[in-house]
Design an enzyme around this catalytic site. Structure first.
Site, mmCIF file in Angstrom:
data_model
loop_
_atom_site.group_PDB
_atom_site.id
_atom_site.type_symbol
_atom_site.label_atom_id
_atom_site.label_comp_id
_atom_site.label_asym_id
_atom_site.label_seq_id
_atom_site.Cartn_x
_atom_site.Cartn_y
_atom_site.Cartn_z
ATOM 1 N N TRP A 159 -10.538 12.858 -12.720
ATOM 2 C CA TRP A 159 -11.663 13.286 -13.608
ATOM 3 C C TRP A 159 -12.632 13.588 -12.509
ATOM 4 C CZ3 TRP A 159 -16.623 12.718 -14.530
ATOM 5 C CH2 TRP A 159 -17.271 13.127 -15.937
ATOM 6 N N LYS A 209 -20.216 11.412 -33.078
ATOM 7 C CA LYS A 209 -19.100 11.579 -33.484
ATOM 8 C C LYS A 209 -18.882 13.254 -33.632
ATOM 9 C CE LYS A 209 -16.992 8.878 -32.637
ATOM 10 N NZ LYS A 209 -17.608 7.617 -32.590
ATOM 11 N N ARG A 237 -6.867 8.845 -21.226
ATOM 12 C CA ARG A 237 -8.079 8.524 -20.901
ATOM 13 C C ARG A 237 -9.014 9.519 -20.408
ATOM 14 N NH1 ARG A 237 -8.124 2.541 -19.312
ATOM 15 N NH2 ARG A 237 -6.266 1.969 -20.050
ATOM 16 N N ASN A 284 -10.554 5.909 -7.507
ATOM 17 C CA ASN A 284 -11.218 6.136 -8.652
ATOM 18 C C ASN A 284 -12.346 5.617 -8.125
ATOM 19 O OD1 ASN A 284 -9.028 6.766 -10.223
ATOM 20 N ND2 ASN A 284 -8.803 4.766 -11.354
ATOM 21 N N GLY A 285 -13.437 6.260 -8.789
ATOM 22 C CA GLY A 285 -15.016 5.692 -8.451
ATOM 23 C C GLY A 285 -15.814 6.735 -7.854
ATOM 24 N N HIS A 321 -42.887 14.622 -37.764
ATOM 25 C CA HIS A 321 -43.643 14.417 -36.445
ATOM 26 C C HIS A 321 -43.078 15.205 -35.372
ATOM 27 C CE1 HIS A 321 -46.108 11.181 -37.806
ATOM 28 N NE2 HIS A 321 -44.976 10.616 -38.763
ATOM 29 N N GLU A 330 -24.179 7.091 -35.084
ATOM 30 C CA GLU A 330 -22.883 7.158 -34.827
ATOM 31 C C GLU A 330 -22.286 8.387 -35.539
ATOM 32 O OE1 GLU A 330 -21.107 5.764 -33.212
ATOM 33 O OE2 GLU A 330 -18.783 5.869 -33.864
ATOM 34 N N LYS A 369 -11.824 8.017 -21.752
ATOM 35 C CA LYS A 369 -12.230 7.213 -22.810
ATOM 36 C C LYS A 369 -12.787 5.777 -22.103
ATOM 37 C CE LYS A 369 -10.841 4.736 -26.515
ATOM 38 N NZ LYS A 369 -11.544 5.112 -27.757
ATOM 39 N N CYS A 421 -10.605 8.454 -14.108
ATOM 40 C CA CYS A 421 -9.149 8.787 -13.196
ATOM 41 C C CYS A 421 -8.205 7.753 -13.538
ATOM 42 C CB CYS A 421 -9.683 8.690 -11.695
ATOM 43 S SG CYS A 421 -10.899 9.781 -11.374
ATOM 44 N N GLU A 433 -19.358 14.949 -30.013
ATOM 45 C CA GLU A 433 -18.308 14.656 -29.001
ATOM 46 C C GLU A 433 -16.856 15.555 -29.498
ATOM 47 O OE1 GLU A 433 -17.434 10.087 -29.733
ATOM 48 O OE2 GLU A 433 -17.165 10.745 -27.747
HETATM 49 O O1 M6R Z 1 -15.542 1.205 -24.062
HETATM 50 P P1 M6R Z 1 -16.674 0.836 -24.443
HETATM 51 O O2 M6R Z 1 -17.043 0.735 -25.951
HETATM 52 O O3 M6R Z 1 -17.487 0.165 -23.481
HETATM 53 O O4 M6R Z 1 -17.288 2.454 -24.554
HETATM 54 C C1 M6R Z 1 -18.617 2.969 -24.665
HETATM 55 C C2 M6R Z 1 -18.785 4.343 -25.115
HETATM 56 O O5 M6R Z 1 -18.293 5.178 -23.704
HETATM 57 C C3 M6R Z 1 -18.066 4.749 -26.187
HETATM 58 O O6 M6R Z 1 -18.529 4.033 -27.289
HETATM 59 C C4 M6R Z 1 -18.243 6.331 -26.284
HETATM 60 O O7 M6R Z 1 -19.515 6.669 -26.796
HETATM 61 C C5 M6R Z 1 -17.210 6.837 -27.214
HETATM 62 N N1 M6R Z 1 -16.794 8.043 -26.886
HETATM 63 C C6 M6R Z 1 -17.744 6.967 -28.619
HETATM 64 O O8 M6R Z 1 -16.917 7.567 -29.489
#
Ligand code: M6R
Length: 602
Positions: free
Chosen positions: A77, A485, A29, A103-104, A504, A481, A597, A4, A488
C-alpha cells in the site's frame, strides 16, 4: 498500514505457492501492488507487479517461477513512491544477495538514502524500504546480527522480513510497531503480517512484540530482544479460522454479508454477558465489581467508526452512570494530553486491535498512569496484548474495509459495560433498555428482511455534490457514522454536523441537490431536529428522517423506540444507503480506493 501484507516461508513446499496463498488471504486489507522473491540456486528470483495480486499470478502462470524452498512476498500500500512495478516489494541490494519486504515507514529515510548514495549504492526505487536491503550489504555475516544492526539504525514504524541467498535455510523478521505473526511445523516455518494468512497451515503462532527480532528456520523459531540479542520466551496463541477463505456467497460482497450478519454478531457479543433477568456479568472477561466500582473517569481512545461507538458510549455513561467520560481521537490524544486524573480508565476500542494511532494513544495513557481496557475483535492483537483488561467483540472476521458489524457490536459491548458499571454502582439502567438490547437481534432480522430504500433517494445521493447528516446527542455519533460510511464507500462528499450548528454556516451548502439526513433515534431531540430539517427542506433539500417522525420527504421508522435499540436499528438504513449509492456509482464495495482495513502507519 496493515495495509501492506507480508508473507514468508521456509520448508519443503514450493515457496511461491505458499507465498501467493498467504498473500491472497491478506488481500482484503487493501494494497496496490504485489511481489515475491525466492532463493534460486544462490541468487534471488524477483517478480513484482503493480495492481492486483491476480496480475502477478498471471505473470507467474505465463512464466513459472523456479522451484524454491524459501521466499518472501508482499502486497504494498504505497506510502513513499508511486504505485509501480519497481516500487513494489520485495527489494534487493546492489549485489542481489539480500531481499527484504517492509511494512511501515522509515522516518530517517532521507538521511540513510544520502549515506547510501555517497557510499556508491545504486537505488532502483523511490521507496524508503529499499534502503534496508542496501544497508544489509555490509556488516556481520550472520543475518540476524546484521539485521539487528540495521534495524537499530531505522527510525519510525516497521515490520521487516529479510532473506540472504547465502543462508537459504532461514528468514529473519524484526518488529517495531507493525505486526508480525510466526509459526512452525516440524520441518517448515511461516511468517505473515496477520495470523489469518497462516491459518491454512497452522493452528497456533507467536506474535512479535515491539523491539523483538526472530530467527526463523524450518521447525524452529527463536526470538531475541533487538536491543541486546538476549533470547525471549514467547507464548503460542491459537489462530482463528479453519483455513478456508471466507466467502461472500449470495450477498456478493463482504460488506453486504457483514451488514446482514449483524443480528448474529449481536447475539454473540451478548451471550453469557447479559442474562434473561437483565443482569450484566463480565466476570468471565476478568471484569469484576471491585474494578467497576474503582473507575472514576473514562477516556475512550479510538479512530473512525470505533470512535463513533465511543461517542455513543459517552452519552450513555453520562446519562445512566453519571460518570465523566470523553471520547478522544487517538491520533490527537497521543500528542496533546499530558495529564490524566487518578482513577481514570482508558478504554481503547479497535476492530483490528492493530490501529497504530489507537495503540500509541493506549501506550501514552499507560505512561500517564491509567489502567487500560480494550474492546477488540482480535483478542490476540497488539492492543489486546498491551491492555490490562480485554472485552472480545466476537463479531467474527470483518473483511470489508468499511466496518458494519464491528461498529454495532462495539456499541453493544460498550452498552454492556455501561450497564455493568451502573449495576455495580447501584444506578441500574432502565429495564426497558436491557429489554431492547435483548430483543434487538430478532427485531433487526425482520427489519432487514423488509426494508428498502427508495430509488429516488439513491439516485439523488449518487448525483449529489454532497450529503449532509445531522444529529444531536447520541444521534450526532450516528450521523457521523452514516456520513463516514457514505463517503468511504461511494466517494460522495459528505459531512455530519451537530444540528445546532446548521444555521451557523453549513446551511449555506444546502440547496435542492443536497440531501439532508437527520438521525433521530433519541426522541427527546425530535422537536429541535424537526426545525433543523424544516430549515433544510425549505431550501429544497431532499429530507430524510431516521427514527422519530419529523415530516421528512422520506421517513424511516424504526421498530424499537428504546434508545439503544433504536440506535442500533438506525445504523442499518445508513449502512444500506452507503452501499446502494456506491453500487449506483459503480464503486468497488469491499476495498474502497486509497483505504486499508487496518491502519498500522501514522
Ligand atoms: O480497526 P479499528 O477499529 O481500530 O479501525 C479504526 C478505523 O480505521 C476504522 O473504523 C475505519 O474508519 C473504517 N474503515 C470505517 O468503516
Amino acid at each position: 498500514m496493515h495495509m501492506c501484507g507480508i508473507m514468508g516461508y521456509v520448508g519443503p513446499k514450493q515457496a511461491a505457492e505458499v507465498l501467493l496463498g498467504g498473500l491472497k488471504r491478506l488481500e482484503y486489507r487493501g494494497y496496490d501492488s504485489a511481489g515475491i522473491a525466492l532463493e534460486d540456486e544462490g541468487s534471488i528470483y524477483l517478480r513484482r507487479k503493480a495492481g492486483a495480486l491476480r496480475v502477478l499470478e498471471e505473470v507467474l502462470a505465463e512464466s513459472p517461477p523456479p522451484p524454491s524452498h524459501i521466499g518472501i512476498g508482499h502486497t504494498r500500500w504505497a506510502t513513499h513512491g508511486g504505485v509501480s512495478d519497481r516500487n513494489a516489494h520485495p527489494h534487493t541490494d546492489c549485489k542481489g544477495e539480500n531481499a527484504i519486504v517492509h511494512n511501515g515507514i522509515i522516518e530517517n529515510a532521507d538521511e540513510l538514502r544520502a549515506e547510501l548514495l555517497n557510499a556508491g549504492h545504486v537505488l532502483r526505487s523511490e521507496t524508503d524500504s529499499e534502503l534496508v536491503a542496501h544497508l544489509l550489504e555490509t556488516g556481520p555475516a550472520d543475518l540476524r546480527v546484521r539485521l539487528s544492526e540495521v534495524a537499530r539504525r531505522c527510525e519510525g514504524a516497521y515490520a521487516l522480513l529479510v532473506m540472504d541467498v547465502h543462508q537459504p535455510d532461514r528468514l529473519v523478521a524484526v518488529r517495531r510497531t507493525s505486526p508480525i505473526a510466526i509459526g512452525a511445523t516440524e520441518n517448515e516455518a511461516y511468517v505473515a503480517s496477520g495470523a489469518i494468512a497462516l491459518a491454512p497451515w497452522l493452528s497456533e503462532c507467536i506474535y512479535l512484540d515491539d523491539g523483538e527480532i526472530a530467527d526463523i528456520r524450518p521447525g524452529k523459531i527463536e526470538v531475541f530482544r533487538l536491543e541486546d540479542l538476549e533470547p525471549i520466551a514467547k507464548t503460542l496463541h491459537p489462530i482463528e479460522g479453519d483455513g478456508e477463505l471466507p466467502d461472500a456467497g449470495e450477498h456478493g460482497t463482504f460488506y453486504r454479508k457483514e451488514l446482514m450478519e449483524q443480528p448474529i454478531a449481536w447475539r454473540r457479543v451478548m451471550a453469557g454477558r447479559l442474562d434473561d433477568v437483565g443482569q450484566v456479568n463480565l466476570r468471565d472477561d476478568g471484569i469484576d465489581q471491585e474494578f467497576l466500582r474503582s473507575v472514576e473517569r473514562i477516556v475512550f481512545l479510538a479512530m473512525g467508526s470505533s470512535l463513533h461507538a465511543c461517542q455513543m458510549a459517552v452519552e450513555r455513561l453520562a446519562e445512566v452512570v453519571h460518570l465523566p467520560a470523553q471520547a478522544e481521537l487517538a491520533s490527537e490524544f497521543r500528542d496533546t494530553r499530558t495529564f490524566l486524573e487518578p482513577g481514570t480508565l482508558a478504554i481503547a476500542v479497535s476492530q483490528s486491535g492493530e490501529t497504530i494511532d489507537t495503540l500509541a494513544a493506549l501506550r501514552h495513557a499507560r505512561d500517564l498512569g491509567a489502567k487500560v481496557l480494550s474492546l477488540v475483535n482480535a483478542p490476540a492483537s497488539t492492543i489486546a496484548r498491551e491492555s490490562d483488561y480485554v472485552l472480545d467483540l466476537r463479531a467474527g472476521f470483518e473483511i470489508s474495509v468499511a466496518s458494519t458489524k464491528a461498529f454495532t457490536t462495539q456499541v453493544i459491548a460498550l452498552e454492556l459495560l455501561t450497564a455493568a458499571l451502573a449495576q455495580a454502582r447501584a444506578c441500574p439502567l432502565p429495564p426497558t433498555d436491557l429489554h431492547a438490547l435483548r430483543a434487538v437481534p430478532t427485531v433487526a432480522e425482520d427489519f432487514l428482511a423488509a426494508f428498502h430504500l427508495p430509488k429516488e433517494l439513491i439516485e439523488t445521493c449518487a448525483q449529489a455534490p454532497g450529503v449532509i447528516f445531522l444529529g444531536r446527542g447520541q444521534d450526532l455519533s450516528l450521523a457521523r457514522e452514516g456520513s463516514l460510511k457514505l463517503k468511504e464507500l461511494s466517494y460522495v462528499w459528505s459531512e455530519a454536523f451537530a444540528a445546532g450548528e446548521l444555521k451557523h454556516g453549513p446551511l449555506a451548502l444546502v440547496d435542492q441537490r443536497v440531501p439532508v439526513i437527520v438521525c433521530v433515534t433519541d426522541p427527546r431531540h425530535a422537536v429541535k431536529l424537526r426545525s433543523s430539517l424544516a430549515e433544510a427542506t425549505a431550501r429544497g433539500a431532499y429530507g430524510v428522517a431516521v427514527g422519530s417522525k419529523l415530516g421528512a420527504t422520506l421517513q424511516v421508522t424504526l421498530p424499537l423506540k428504546e434508545r439503544i435499540g433504536a440506535y442500533l436499528l438506525g445504523a442499518l438504513p445508513l449502512q444500506l444507503l452507503a452501499v446502494e449509492v456506491a453500487e449506483a456509482r459503480g464503486c468497488p464495495i469491499d476495498q474502497p480506493r486509497n483505504l486499508a482495513k487496518s491502519v498500522t502507519v501514522e
